[in-house]
Design a protein around this motif. Structure first.
Motif, PDB file in Angstrom:
ATOM      1  N   PHE A  86       0.830  -1.206   0.000  1.00 11.29           N
ATOM      2  CA  PHE A  86       0.000   0.000   0.000  1.00 11.29           C
ATOM      3  C   PHE A  86       0.865   1.257   0.000  1.00 11.29           C
ATOM      4  O   PHE A  86       0.595   2.213  -0.736  1.00 11.29           O
ATOM      5  CB  PHE A  86      -0.922   0.025   1.222  1.00 11.29           C
ATOM      6  N   THR A  87       1.898   1.259   0.841  1.00 14.23           N
ATOM      7  CA  THR A  87       2.742   2.449   0.970  1.00 14.23           C
ATOM      8  C   THR A  87       3.381   2.815  -0.371  1.00 14.23           C
ATOM      9  O   THR A  87       3.377   3.987  -0.769  1.00 14.23           O
ATOM     10  CB  THR A  87       3.839   2.204   2.028  1.00 14.23           C
ATOM     11  N   ILE A  88       3.927   1.834  -1.058  1.00 15.84           N
ATOM     12  CA  ILE A  88       4.568   2.108  -2.353  1.00 15.84           C
ATOM     13  C   ILE A  88       3.535   2.632  -3.348  1.00 15.84           C
ATOM     14  O   ILE A  88       3.765   3.639  -4.027  1.00 15.84           O
ATOM     15  CB  ILE A  88       5.247   0.834  -2.897  1.00 15.84           C
ATOM     16  N   GLN A  89       2.399   1.941  -3.456  1.00 19.48           N
ATOM     17  CA  GLN A  89       1.357   2.373  -4.401  1.00 19.48           C
ATOM     18  C   GLN A  89       0.884   3.780  -4.083  1.00 19.48           C
ATOM     19  O   GLN A  89       0.732   4.631  -4.969  1.00 19.48           O
ATOM     20  CB  GLN A  89       0.203   1.378  -4.342  1.00 19.48           C
ATOM     21  N   ASP A  90       0.660   4.045  -2.807  1.00 21.74           N
ATOM     22  CA  ASP A  90       0.150   5.357  -2.409  1.00 21.74           C
ATOM     23  C   ASP A  90       1.150   6.463  -2.740  1.00 21.74           C
ATOM     24  O   ASP A  90       0.769   7.540  -3.220  1.00 21.74           O
ATOM     25  CB  ASP A  90      -0.149   5.338  -0.909  1.00 21.74           C
ATOM     26  N   ASP A  91       2.429   6.201  -2.507  1.00 22.20           N
ATOM     27  CA  ASP A  91       3.448   7.218  -2.790  1.00 22.20           C
ATOM     28  C   ASP A  91       3.685   7.386  -4.286  1.00 22.20           C
ATOM     29  O   ASP A  91       3.991   8.494  -4.754  1.00 22.20           O
ATOM     30  CB  ASP A  91       4.755   6.869  -2.071  1.00 22.20           C
ATOM     31  N   ILE A  92       3.561   6.313  -5.044  1.00 20.71           N
ATOM     32  CA  ILE A  92       3.697   6.451  -6.505  1.00 20.71           C
ATOM     33  C   ILE A  92       2.666   7.442  -7.028  1.00 20.71           C
ATOM     34  O   ILE A  92       2.952   8.275  -7.898  1.00 20.71           O
ATOM     35  CB  ILE A  92       3.538   5.077  -7.200  1.00 20.71           C
ATOM     36  N   MET A  93       1.456   7.384  -6.497  1.00 22.03           N
ATOM     37  CA  MET A  93       0.383   8.244  -6.985  1.00 22.03           C
ATOM     38  C   MET A  93       0.592   9.712  -6.615  1.00 22.03           C
ATOM     39  O   MET A  93      -0.104  10.586  -7.130  1.00 22.03           O
ATOM     40  CB  MET A  93      -0.973   7.761  -6.447  1.00 22.03           C
ATOM     41  N   THR A  94       1.531   9.991  -5.707  1.00 20.19           N
ATOM     42  CA  THR A  94       1.804  11.396  -5.378  1.00 20.19           C
ATOM     43  C   THR A  94       2.738  12.050  -6.393  1.00 20.19           C
ATOM     44  O   THR A  94       2.877  13.267  -6.399  1.00 20.19           O
ATOM     45  CB  THR A  94       2.436  11.518  -3.980  1.00 20.19           C
ATOM     46  N   PHE A  95       3.381  11.233  -7.230  1.00 21.18           N
ATOM     47  CA  PHE A  95       4.217  11.783  -8.299  1.00 21.18           C
ATOM     48  C   PHE A  95       3.318  12.165  -9.479  1.00 21.18           C
ATOM     49  O   PHE A  95       2.183  11.698  -9.593  1.00 21.18           O
ATOM     50  CB  PHE A  95       5.257  10.758  -8.746  1.00 21.18           C
ATOM     51  N   GLU A  96       3.813  12.970 -10.348  1.00 26.21           N
ATOM     52  CA  GLU A  96       3.016  13.441 -11.473  1.00 26.21           C
ATOM     53  C   GLU A  96       3.766  13.268 -12.788  1.00 26.21           C
ATOM     54  O   GLU A  96       4.998  13.131 -12.804  1.00 26.21           O
ATOM     55  CB  GLU A  96       2.655  14.924 -11.286  1.00 26.21           C
ATOM     56  N   GLY A  97       3.003  13.275 -13.862  1.00 29.68           N
ATOM     57  CA  GLY A  97       3.571  13.321 -15.200  1.00 29.68           C
ATOM     58  C   GLY A  97       4.538  12.199 -15.506  1.00 29.68           C
ATOM     59  O   GLY A  97       4.289  11.023 -15.226  1.00 29.68           O
ATOM     60  N   GLU A  98       5.664  12.575 -16.095  1.00 29.54           N
ATOM     61  CA  GLU A  98       6.649  11.595 -16.551  1.00 29.54           C
ATOM     62  C   GLU A  98       7.229  10.788 -15.399  1.00 29.54           C
ATOM     63  O   GLU A  98       7.537   9.597 -15.561  1.00 29.54           O
ATOM     64  CB  GLU A  98       7.772  12.308 -17.308  1.00 29.54           C
ATOM     65  N   GLN A  99       7.386  11.422 -14.232  1.00 33.28           N
ATOM     66  CA  GLN A  99       7.944  10.690 -13.094  1.00 33.28           C
ATOM     67  C   GLN A  99       7.019   9.562 -12.672  1.00 33.28           C
ATOM     68  O   GLN A  99       7.472   8.427 -12.436  1.00 33.28           O
ATOM     69  CB  GLN A  99       8.178  11.644 -11.912  1.00 33.28           C
ATOM     70  N   GLN A 100       5.716   9.840 -12.593  1.00 31.88           N
ATOM     71  CA  GLN A 100       4.775   8.779 -12.240  1.00 31.88           C
ATOM     72  C   GLN A 100       4.768   7.687 -13.297  1.00 31.88           C
ATOM     73  O   GLN A 100       4.743   6.491 -12.976  1.00 31.88           O
ATOM     74  CB  GLN A 100       3.366   9.343 -12.067  1.00 31.88           C
ATOM     75  N   ALA A 101       4.801   8.088 -14.553  1.00 30.51           N
ATOM     76  CA  ALA A 101       4.808   7.099 -15.642  1.00 30.51           C
ATOM     77  C   ALA A 101       6.030   6.200 -15.549  1.00 30.51           C
ATOM     78  O   ALA A 101       5.948   4.974 -15.745  1.00 30.51           O
ATOM     79  CB  ALA A 101       4.762   7.814 -16.987  1.00 30.51           C
ATOM     80  N   GLU A 102       7.197   6.795 -15.249  1.00 33.85           N
ATOM     81  CA  GLU A 102       8.428   6.004 -15.142  1.00 33.85           C
ATOM     82  C   GLU A 102       8.351   5.040 -13.967  1.00 33.85           C
ATOM     83  O   GLU A 102       8.774   3.874 -14.073  1.00 33.85           O
ATOM     84  CB  GLU A 102       9.625   6.943 -14.989  1.00 33.85           C
ATOM     85  N   LEU A 103       7.806   5.513 -12.842  1.00 33.05           N
ATOM     86  CA  LEU A 103       7.693   4.634 -11.677  1.00 33.05           C
ATOM     87  C   LEU A 103       6.698   3.510 -11.932  1.00 33.05           C
ATOM     88  O   LEU A 103       6.920   2.366 -11.512  1.00 33.05           O
ATOM     89  CB  LEU A 103       7.265   5.450 -10.452  1.00 33.05           C
ATOM     90  N   LEU A 104       5.603   3.819 -12.603  1.00 32.17           N
ATOM     91  CA  LEU A 104       4.637   2.772 -12.928  1.00 32.17           C
ATOM     92  C   LEU A 104       5.263   1.717 -13.823  1.00 32.17           C
ATOM     93  O   LEU A 104       5.057   0.508 -13.645  1.00 32.17           O
ATOM     94  CB  LEU A 104       3.404   3.379 -13.592  1.00 32.17           C
ATOM     95  N   THR A 105       6.048   2.162 -14.776  1.00 31.22           N
ATOM     96  CA  THR A 105       6.733   1.217 -15.665  1.00 31.22           C
ATOM     97  C   THR A 105       7.682   0.324 -14.876  1.00 31.22           C
ATOM     98  O   THR A 105       7.805  -0.881 -15.151  1.00 31.22           O
ATOM     99  CB  THR A 105       7.522   1.986 -16.743  1.00 31.22           C
ATOM    100  N   LEU A 106       8.318   0.912 -13.880  1.00 32.77           N
ATOM    101  CA  LEU A 106       9.286   0.163 -13.075  1.00 32.77           C
ATOM    102  C   LEU A 106       8.599  -0.826 -12.136  1.00 32.77           C
ATOM    103  O   LEU A 106       9.092  -1.952 -11.930  1.00 32.77           O
ATOM    104  CB  LEU A 106      10.147   1.153 -12.275  1.00 32.77           C
ATOM    105  N   PHE A 107       7.437  -0.426 -11.558  1.00 29.96           N
ATOM    106  CA  PHE A 107       6.831  -1.236 -10.503  1.00 29.96           C
ATOM    107  C   PHE A 107       5.662  -2.096 -10.977  1.00 29.96           C
ATOM    108  O   PHE A 107       5.229  -2.985 -10.233  1.00 29.96           O
ATOM    109  CB  PHE A 107       6.365  -0.327  -9.353  1.00 29.96           C
ATOM    110  N   GLN A 108       5.161  -1.880 -12.167  1.00 34.39           N
ATOM    111  CA  GLN A 108       4.074  -2.743 -12.642  1.00 34.39           C
ATOM    112  C   GLN A 108       4.481  -4.213 -12.720  1.00 34.39           C
ATOM    113  O   GLN A 108       3.705  -5.088 -12.306  1.00 34.39           O
ATOM    114  CB  GLN A 108       3.558  -2.231 -13.993  1.00 34.39           C
ATOM    115  N   PRO A 109       5.689  -4.545 -13.198  1.00 32.17           N
ATOM    116  CA  PRO A 109       6.089  -5.961 -13.161  1.00 32.17           C
ATOM    117  C   PRO A 109       6.126  -6.523 -11.741  1.00 32.17           C
ATOM    118  O   PRO A 109       5.815  -7.700 -11.518  1.00 32.17           O
ATOM    119  CB  PRO A 109       7.484  -5.946 -13.798  1.00 32.17           C
TER     120      PRO A 109
END
Length: 963
Positions: free
Chosen positions: A352-375
């Motif tokens: 939960f903590t990781i998912q919640d903090d990922i959503m606090t990022f915006e734009g390209e940074q969030q997209a990059e983190l999603l790409t990294l953590f979706q697997p």
């Protein structure tokens, strides 16, 4: 009190012989401990020749006096006291229990003197117990004593502050003085840990010392090298836990938030624990593995956002991925939880903590983190489907089954977090699992647990799935009827529950309703499936009241068959009655509804009538439960059978409330009203016969409340019967749920011309009953007092004329509210505060003239009660007292000022802690901030802290900040 050593010794010995019957001795001994004479009798009792319990009492007395009564020690006695304690520590080095009290005494002594009087305390103690130079002690003993003392000093600082022996300001000064010696302590720890001749038993004590000092928020830059050097010691079973504790304390300290680069470097270094973890897994050492996993879990929980920011940097990304991979590895620990393993649950909160903090990022940074953590989250879904597989039926004990149930619920929550990261990718992934599980079951119908786990995953994300999903969810819904369940009741039940979870989605996609209704309808007539089917269909009818209408006939037919032919649990029957009521409420004419209701309800009403007749001679336990169940069944009908789902609402211009007018298209009465008109004589008889049975009264009141809520103005037809039984029930039982029913009626009909007088009579009857019965013994009737005051508050806000036009009981009711402020229950005090504040506010309205003299006459008593309660009641009640003061200040400011002056001049009012100056300051703050609720609450909180002796402490500061 005076007490000699001989008297104390005899009392201790006698008390320990028979502590139960000699409780008076315990009181005497406690008084002796707190007296000044304890400084005299404690020392001669610290004699190895005395009984052990006497020595322990003496040691405990010394510790209590040094820690809490330091102000009794003259400055010239500081040095002799220190020497006494040090000599006794050396003397008692083999008596662990008494030695512990003496070491704590020395720790307290250091806390009191290190800032001004014994500034070299830490280096002096290190020198005194140096194994190489100390005389009279074995080197190992000296070393163990030294580190025990060094451990106690920072611990004692914390405990003495919690005991209010030192203030928050002094704690900061003392902490600084202790930290000045931290480097010498760290050097000593490093030196001892590297010494091969020192046993692991002693090294364990050394590591506990390190952990205690790290809690002083030592800079990570000062401790990092030492902590990294300790990693190899985690291979030793005895040392692994203290090593992990020390690293965790350092890396999660609040000060580390300001040094993200240092923390990231340190996290990279402690990845050196990976070989330790691998060796533990190879050796099936779950304890060591759990300690390492718990450490990395704490790191991620504490520094999740920092780690995510570092993951965006190429030089740190690999380390962050490795940390998360370790936790993923933990979640995937092989074996059945909780029989084969008990560590895979450790990192649940991390996801939960990781998912919640990922959503606090915006734009390209969030997209990059999603790409990294979706697997990562896709792998997590795979892991949890495997880990949530149900074990064989007899594989777990009842306790283990409960643990596994909680474990599965945590998995369910984590699926939701995963969905926020994966969105459609998760549903696509589940679709693959679903196909594989179906194929697997087709090959072997007995291998159904994989499919059940996949359905569990689908059910977990049902409320999270977007209503707009038109691709994956439709495919899932359509696939359910095609699954070859092979008459597996447990699996079909899970499928039904899963479909019920998608009721909200189905409400927006009614074209898919035909895929799910047949399975639910078939389940209703299967005794083994009726529980799951009724729950799923109940959810569907609640969420989809209109879209379910085309399927009403098969649903009603199946419900009727289930009621007639199945032996149902009461909860199942209630759910089926809810389904019937919801289905009948849409698209049916009254004759059709009444025909169905007559067929359905007649057996239940007949049974209810029979049980009523038996009440005179007494019901058995089973009959009593059946009667309550029947009332609950009718309550479900009353709540959900409503042909007026699209009620008209008229706004009341006077107070903004709304009034609903029942509008049945045909102009005929609501079917519920027809049923109730037939039922009321029966319900009245039950009410009068069941006045001593709280559960029957509560079930009956719930039935009436639901009926009134559904019928609104139309319930006038049954109102006389209701008004007749309410006072009789309340007089007999004082059950507060009856007052909720009264409140509903007063708000609904208090301004209705034809019923206004009846509401006034009803209100007077229940309030006079409360005054006559409950006010004589408030402590045993707090629920009734709470309910009565809540009723009066609602009346003052909505229909004040019902009170003001009949002022006979106003003064006693006001007094009841004042006395209720003294009760311990939070809800009752809050209710009293709301009532008194409303009373004061309304008293200044033109319509509230009869209230004003009561407030003026009782203001002194009210203010004194408020100030007394502020100084003596639990913290959670302060806001209620503040609300009343706000109202008084706003409406009766001049009277309040005069009352405050009389209070200030009364030296006997409140405890000695509250001085006349404190009272004056409180009065000024309240009067100066009239109308400012926040400032008045601060003034109330400050007075409360003074009254409790907590002003100036850290706890006091936190309490003030809490509000």
């Amino acid at each position: 009190m005076e007490a000699t050593a001989d008297q104390v010794e005899r009392a201790v010995v006698e008390f320990y012989r028979d502590p139960v019957t000699k409780s008076g001795l315990n009181t005497w001994l406690m008084q002796a401990q707190h007296s000044r004479h304890s400084w005299t009798f404690a020392w001669p009792l610290l004699d190895p020749r005395k009984p052990e319990e006497v020595q322990f009492f003496a040691g405990n007395t010394v510790y209590m006096k040094v820690s809490r009564y330091w102000h009794e020690v003259p400055k010239e006695e500081y040095e002799p006291l220190k020497i006494k304690i040090l000599n006794l520590i050396a003397q008692y080095n083999n008596s662990k229990v008494i030695l512990n009290r003496l070491i704590k005494s020395l720790g307290a002594y250091v806390i009191h003197t290190i800032h001004l009087d014994w500034t070299s305390a830490i280096p002096d103690i290190i020198a005194m117990f140096d194994p190489g130079t100390v005389s009279g002690l074995e080197p190992t003993t000296a070393l163990s004593l030294l580190f025990s003392i060094l451990t106690v000093i920072p611990e004692e600082l914390e405990s003495m502050q919690e005991a209010m022996s030192i203030s928050g300001k002094d704690k900061q000064i003392i902490t600084g003085a202790i930290k000045n010696s931290s480097q010498s302590v760290l050097n000593l720890i490093s030196q001892v840990m590297q010494t091969g001749q020192v046993s692991n038993v002693v090294k364990e004590v050394v590591l506990k010392t390190l952990n205690a000092w790290l809690k002083l928020s030592l800079p990570l830059s000062d401790t990092r090298d030492l902590l990294v050097a300790l990693i190899p010691y985690s291979n030793y079973a005895l040392l692994c836990e203290p090593v992990m504790d020390a690293i965790r304390t350092a890396v999660t300290d609040v000060e580390t938030y300001s040094i993200p680069n240092t923390v990231m470097e340190f996290v990279t270094q402690i990845l050196g624990l990976t070989p330790v973890l691998e060796e533990a897994q190879h050796a099936n050492d779950e304890n060591t593995a759990s300690l390492v996993y718990s450490l990395f879990t704490s790191v991620v929980e504490c520094h999740s956002r920092m780690l995510l920011q570092s993951a965006l940097q190429p030089e740190h990304q690999a380390s962050v991925v490795q940390v998360v991979a370790l936790l993923l590895q933990c979640a995937a620990t092989p074996g059945q939880y909780p029989t084969d393993e008990t560590i895979s649950n450790i990192p649940f909160a991390v996801w939960f903590t990781i998912q919640d903090d990922i959503m606090t990022f915006e734009g390209e940074q969030q997209a990059e983190l999603l790409t990294l953590f979706q697997p990562v989250y896709l792998q997590l879904v795979d892991t949890f489907i495997q880990k949530s597989l149900l074990p064989p039926d007899a594989a777990l004990t009842s306790e283990e089954r409960e643990m596994f149930r909680c474990y599965r619920q945590d998995i369910c929550d984590t699926y939701m977090y995963a969905y926020y990261v994966l969105r459609g990718d998760m549903l696509s992934h589940l679709e693959v699992h679903l196909k594989d599980a179906v194929v697997k079951m087709q090959r072997d119908p007995g291998d159904w647990r994989y499919l059940e786990a996949v359905l569990h995953a689908y059910s977990s994300v049902a409320e999270t799935v977007a209503e707009t999903d038109n691709f994956y969810v439709p495919r899932f819904i359509q696939s359910i009827p095609q699954i070859p369940f092979s008459d597996n009741i447990q699996l079909i039940s899970v499928a039904l529950t899963t479909l019920g979870a998608y009721a909200d989605w189905l409400n927006y996609h009614q074209d898919h309703m035909h895929h799910v209704i047949p399975l639910m309808v078939e389940g209703l007539v299967n005794a083994s499936l009726v529980g799951a089917a009724s729950q799923a269909l109940r959810d569907l009818t609640l969420e989809c009241p209109l879209t379910i209408s085309p399927f009403s006939q098969p649903i009603l037919t199946s419900c009727q068959r289930a009621l007639e032919h199945s032996r149902l649990e009461s909860a199942e029957t209630e759910r089926i009655m809810t389904i019937i009521s919801r289905v009948l409420s849409v698209g049916k004419d009254q004759p059709t509804i009444m025909t169905y209701l007559n067929a359905t309800l007649t057996p239940y009403i007949s049974r209810l009538s029979h049980l009523k007749d038996l009440m005179g001679s007494g019901l058995s336990r089973e009959q009593h439960s059946e009667l309550v169940s029947l009332l609950k069944l009718l309550s479900c009908l009353a709540r959900h059978l409503n042909l007026n789902n699209s009620s008209l609402e008229d706004e009341d211009e006077d107070d903004g409330t709304t009034r609903r007018h029942s509008q049945v298209p045909s102009g005929e009465p609501q079917p519920l009203l027809v049923v109730l008109q037939q039922l009321m004589p029966l319900l009245s008889d039950i009410a009068l016969k069941a006045t001593t049975h709280a559960d029957i009264t509560e079930a009956l009141c719930k039935l009436l409340k639901n009926s009134i809520g559904t019928l609104v103005d139309d319930c006038v037809a049954i109102l006389p019967a209701i008004l007749e039984i309410i006072p009789q029930m309340y007089e007999a039982s004082l059950n507060p749920i009856i007052l909720d029913l009264v409140k509903q009626l007063v708000i609904l009909f208090g301004r209705e011309g034809s019923q206004e007088a009846n509401m006034g009579v009803l209100l007077r009857l229940v309030t006079s009953t409360t005054l006559n019965r409950a006010s004589k013994d408030l402590w045993n009737h707090t629920d009734s007092v709470h309910g009565c005051l809540a009723l009066l508050t609602a009346t003052l806000k909505k229909t004040p004329h019902l009170l003001t036009t009949n002022p006979t009981h106003l003064a006693p009711l006001f007094h009841l509210g004042v006395e209720a402020l003294k009760l311990p229950e939070e809800g009752t005090v809050r209710s009293a505060g709301h009532f008194l504040a409303s009373f004061v506010n309304v008293s200044r309205d033109p319509a509230g003239g009869s209230l004003q003299p009561i407030v003026a006459h009782n203001s002194d008593a009210l203010v004194k009660t408020l100030m007394y309660c502020i100084c003596n009641s639990p913290r959670h009640s302060l806001s209620s007292f503040s609300d009343v003061l706000c109202a008084l200040c706003k409406m009766y400011g001049d009277d309040l000022a005069r009352t405050f002056k009389s209070v200030q001049s009364d030296d006997t009012f409140l405890s000695p802690r509250v001085t006349a100056q404190n009272k004056e300051d409180f009065a000024k703050k309240v009067l100066r901030n009239r109308g400012n609720k926040r400032r008045i609450l601060e003034a109330v909180t400050d007075l409360a802290l003074i009254g409790r002796g907590l002003a100036g402490t850290d706890y006091g500061a936190q309490t003030r900040g809490f509000h």
